[in-house]
Write a protein that holds these residues in place. Structure first.
Motif, PDB file in Angstrom:
ATOM      1  N   THR A  49       0.814  -1.220   0.000  1.00 35.35           N
ATOM      2  CA  THR A  49       0.000   0.000   0.000  1.00 35.35           C
ATOM      3  C   THR A  49       0.847   1.269   0.000  1.00 35.35           C
ATOM      4  O   THR A  49       0.379   2.323  -0.428  1.00 35.35           O
ATOM      5  N   GLN A  50       2.084   1.191   0.481  1.00 41.04           N
ATOM      6  CA  GLN A  50       2.934   2.377   0.562  1.00 41.04           C
ATOM      7  C   GLN A  50       3.863   2.507  -0.647  1.00 41.04           C
ATOM      8  O   GLN A  50       4.780   3.323  -0.637  1.00 41.04           O
ATOM      9  N   THR A  99       2.062  -1.421  -7.963  1.00 44.13           N
ATOM     10  CA  THR A  99       0.881  -2.138  -8.446  1.00 44.13           C
ATOM     11  C   THR A  99       0.690  -1.822  -9.921  1.00 44.13           C
ATOM     12  O   THR A  99       0.805  -0.670 -10.344  1.00 44.13           O
ATOM     13  N   GLY A 109      -0.570   3.833  -7.076  1.00 46.50           N
ATOM     14  CA  GLY A 109      -0.347   3.957  -5.636  1.00 46.50           C
ATOM     15  C   GLY A 109      -1.201   5.061  -5.062  1.00 46.50           C
ATOM     16  O   GLY A 109      -2.159   5.515  -5.695  1.00 46.50           O
ATOM     17  N   ALA A 110      -0.874   5.491  -3.868  1.00 44.78           N
ATOM     18  CA  ALA A 110      -1.631   6.568  -3.228  1.00 44.78           C
ATOM     19  C   ALA A 110      -1.359   7.901  -3.918  1.00 44.78           C
ATOM     20  O   ALA A 110      -0.290   8.119  -4.499  1.00 44.78           O
ATOM     21  N   ASP A 131      -6.219   7.088  -1.041  1.00 43.81           N
ATOM     22  CA  ASP A 131      -5.264   6.045  -0.690  1.00 43.81           C
ATOM     23  C   ASP A 131      -5.059   5.105  -1.873  1.00 43.81           C
ATOM     24  O   ASP A 131      -5.794   5.156  -2.864  1.00 43.81           O
ATOM     25  N   SER A 132      -4.088   4.220  -1.750  1.00 43.86           N
ATOM     26  CA  SER A 132      -3.716   3.360  -2.874  1.00 43.86           C
ATOM     27  C   SER A 132      -4.824   2.373  -3.239  1.00 43.86           C
ATOM     28  O   SER A 132      -5.026   2.069  -4.417  1.00 43.86           O
ATOM     29  N   ASP A 133      -5.574   1.874  -2.246  1.00 43.49           N
ATOM     30  CA  ASP A 133      -6.665   0.935  -2.541  1.00 43.49           C
ATOM     31  C   ASP A 133      -7.763   1.623  -3.345  1.00 43.49           C
ATOM     32  O   ASP A 133      -8.243   1.091  -4.357  1.00 43.49           O
ATOM     33  N   ARG A 141      -4.647  -7.298   2.093  1.00 41.74           N
ATOM     34  CA  ARG A 141      -4.965  -6.273   1.096  1.00 41.74           C
ATOM     35  C   ARG A 141      -5.692  -6.902  -0.096  1.00 41.74           C
ATOM     36  O   ARG A 141      -6.671  -6.346  -0.607  1.00 41.74           O
ATOM     37  N   HIS A 151      -9.289  -7.576   0.699  1.00 36.31           N
ATOM     38  CA  HIS A 151     -10.032  -6.311   0.721  1.00 36.31           C
ATOM     39  C   HIS A 151     -10.331  -5.838  -0.700  1.00 36.31           C
ATOM     40  O   HIS A 151     -11.472  -5.452  -1.010  1.00 36.31           O
ATOM     41  N   ILE A 152      -9.340  -5.891  -1.564  1.00 31.10           N
ATOM     42  CA  ILE A 152      -9.522  -5.479  -2.958  1.00 31.10           C
ATOM     43  C   ILE A 152     -10.554  -6.368  -3.645  1.00 31.10           C
ATOM     44  O   ILE A 152     -11.413  -5.890  -4.407  1.00 31.10           O
TER      45      ILE A 152
END
Length: 336
Positions: free
Chosen positions: A16-17, A21, A84-85, A90-92, A200, A203-204
């Motif tokens: 996520t940071q 992706t 990304g973010a 945020d990235s998600d 993650r 969640h996605i």
């Protein structure tokens, strides 16, 4: 036979940071699905499972799966990298917004675990231990451990059913291809190294199911897929145990993509500019996302590793809990 066009979205999921992706969109036209399994009960089970998502495409067993009858190649259609973010989300959320612009997705591949160890979903208030559990994956893991302990000289650690899945435990002890040396791809998914990406990915998946409720979600392993598809198209690494380091080279990635194209396995779709296609080789995460999409093509064409264990771990939905990897990385052809 009438062909049906399927849209494939493959996600190479980073942390996520980070901005590691990447997403690749592809498509394939099918007149039938090949299970890669001989005629019999196991093929029927596979055909019944895949029929839930693609009822209009017949599924045929291994005896029709010759190279001359292979389906059309995978078509690369588009890609997006460095997701990304941002300063606004945020990235998600950024990843979901990116994918929500996709008009259709019949298959969504995510290169991280999409199921959890059996103990994490157990609702019982008391537990008599995994060796007495009646949950199917606990039973399978315990049986596998007993067989391994009986047949191998070295001590085999008993599976921890609150951090481990049957798929990963099985692969650690059965997939001994030299290209897999010194890797942690099959370590417990809720161990310290893999737990954040596992959660993650789940969640996605939930957020994407709200957008694409009818899509087939496939768990992939893009690093293993890259090695498997490279071998499948005839690429021979200099040293098998250095295969992963070879794939760090854009030149080698370009060579693999060219081989896939020459063998008519994966080619550029209409309108996909040559300069954009070159980015597949230039950017490692984009290349890995592409290999994940190719794993979906392999599943539909009888070129994925589908074993008896695949069928038994979740009979009603064998695709849940099993990562789709190429046959080439799982069989013993490399010994010959």
């Amino acid at each position: 036979m009438t062909e049906v066009a399927l849209s494939i979205v493959s996600i190479h999921l980073g942390g996520t940071q980070t901005k590691k992706t990447a997403v690749v969109r592809a498509s394939v036209s099918l007149s039938r699905i090949l299970s890669g399994i001989p005629p019999g009960a196991e093929h029927k089970q596979f055909a019944t499972a895949i029929h839930k998502w693609f009822p209009n495409i017949p599924c045929e067993p291994l005896n029709t799966g010759t190279s001359s009858k292979r389906s059309a190649p995978l078509l690369w259609m588009a890609h997006i990298r460095d997701i990304g973010a941002t300063s606004r989300c945020d990235s998600d959320t950024n990843l979901i917004h990116t994918l929500s612009n996709t008009t259709e997705a019949n298959i969504i591949c995510i290169n991280a675990p999409l199921s959890l160890p059996p103990c994490t979903t157990c609702s019982e208030e008391t537990c008599s231990g995994p060796e007495h559990c009646t949950q199917s994956n606990c039973l399978l893991m315990h049986k596998e451990w007993l067989n391994l302990r009986a047949n191998k000289e070295k001590k085999i650690r008993i599976p921890q059913t609150y951090t481990d899945r049957y798929f990963d435990f099985f692969c650690r002890h059965h997939l001994d291809h030299p290209a897999l040396m010194s890797t942690n791809d099959f370590e417990p998914i809720l161990g310290s190294g893999r737990a954040p990406l596992t959660m993650r990915a789940l969640h996605i998946k939930k957020r994407l199911k709200a957008i694409f409720p009818n899509a087939l979600f496939l768990e992939t392993n893009t690093a293993i897929a890259a090695m498997g598809w490279a071998l499948f198209c005839g690429y021979q690494p200099r040293k098998m145990d250095h295969f992963r380091q070879d794939l760090e080279s854009p030149t080698i990635r370009a060579s693999i993509l060219r081989r896939l194209e020459n063998k008519h396995l994966a080619v550029r779709g209409a309108g996909f500019h040559q300069m954009l296609y070159l980015e597949f080789a230039e950017h490692h995460e984009t290349f890995l996302a592409a290999m994940g999409a190719l794993s979906a093509w392999g599943l539909l064409n009888g070129e994925a590793y589908v074993s008896q264990e695949f069928q038994s771990q979740n009979p009603t939905d064998p695709f849940n809990g099993w990562s789709i990897i190429p046959k080439e990385i799982a069989d013993r052809a490399w010994e010959q």
